[in-house]
Design a protein around this motif. Structure first.
Motif: not given
Lengths: 113, 119
Positions: A37-43, B107-115, A85-93
């Protein structure tokens, strides 16, 4: 909600260095996903892992799904400035009530001054 | 990779008004979409799971009457923040599940986000 234990929380990199981060959980997951994730954006999805033991690469990124299904790591080789940037792990059950992602707390990658 | 688009990217609204955020899957059909809220320097907090054609499932502590979710089609889910207050100001992100193929897993994809900023 439940979070995965992601470490380190932050790290400084110098261009050309290799970077490693990992996530652990007390629960078993069926899928592991790594996002940046970059600042101000979605992952943005980097790598998806579906089988225990699976080792997958995407360019300079390599991630593995732990054999126990309770952990995963992400490596970045020969880091470059845009790896910040920020790196996130995510797990799904897979649950009867529906699947959802559990996120790690994130690893903030910064450039050494 | 698959694309999920959010609109608007940012919005400013007056306290007491309602604001709607849209989440669209552009190149796949998403039976399930998710809505998250993210505070600065924190991880994503799941608010609710949106299933096409049925009611959303809200996480504990999330007010369903305040955060209205509608998933009317396989490519669109909306989040409406009703009677917004300054404390609702945040970064809202949606994601959508791409069911994939027989070869690849879902797979799960994300949007760009909304402030959202409530003044």
């Amino acid at each position: 909600g439940q979070q995965l234990n992601q470490s380190p929380q932050s790290m400084f990199i110098q261009e050309g260095e290799d970077v490693s981060m990992n996530c652990t959980s007390s629960s078993i997951f069926n899928t592991w996903l790594w996002y940046k994730q970059d600042p101000g954006e979605g992952p943005v999805l980097l790598i998806a892992l579906y089988k225990a033991g699976e080792l997958t690469s995407n360019g300079r990124l390599t991630a593995q799904f732990g054999i126990t299904r309770k952990d995963s790591f992400l490596n970045i080789s020969a880091s470059i400035p845009s790896d910040v940037g920020i790196y996130f792990c995510a797990g799904e059950m897979i649950k009867a009530a529906g699947n959802k992602l559990t996120f790690g707390g994130g690893t903030r990658v910064l450039v050494k001054p | 990779g698959a694309v999920v688009s959010q609109h608007p990217s940012w919005v400013i609204c007056k306290s007491g008004t309602s604001v709607k955020i849209e989440c669209r899957s552009l190149d796949f059909q998403a039976t399930t979409m998710f809505w998250y809220r993210q505070f600065p320097k924190q991880s994503l907090m799941l608010m609710a799971t949106s299933n096409e054609g049925s009611k959303a499932t809200y996480e504990q502590g999330v007010e369903k009457d305040k955060f209205l979710i509608n998933h009317a089609s396989l490519t669109l889910s909306t989040l409406t923040v009703t009677s917004a207050h300054p404390e609702d100001s945040s970064f809202y992100i949606c994601s959508a599940r791409d069911p994939g193929t027989a070869r690849s897993g879902n797979t799960i994809y994300f949007g760009e986000g909304s402030w959202l900023t409530v003044v």
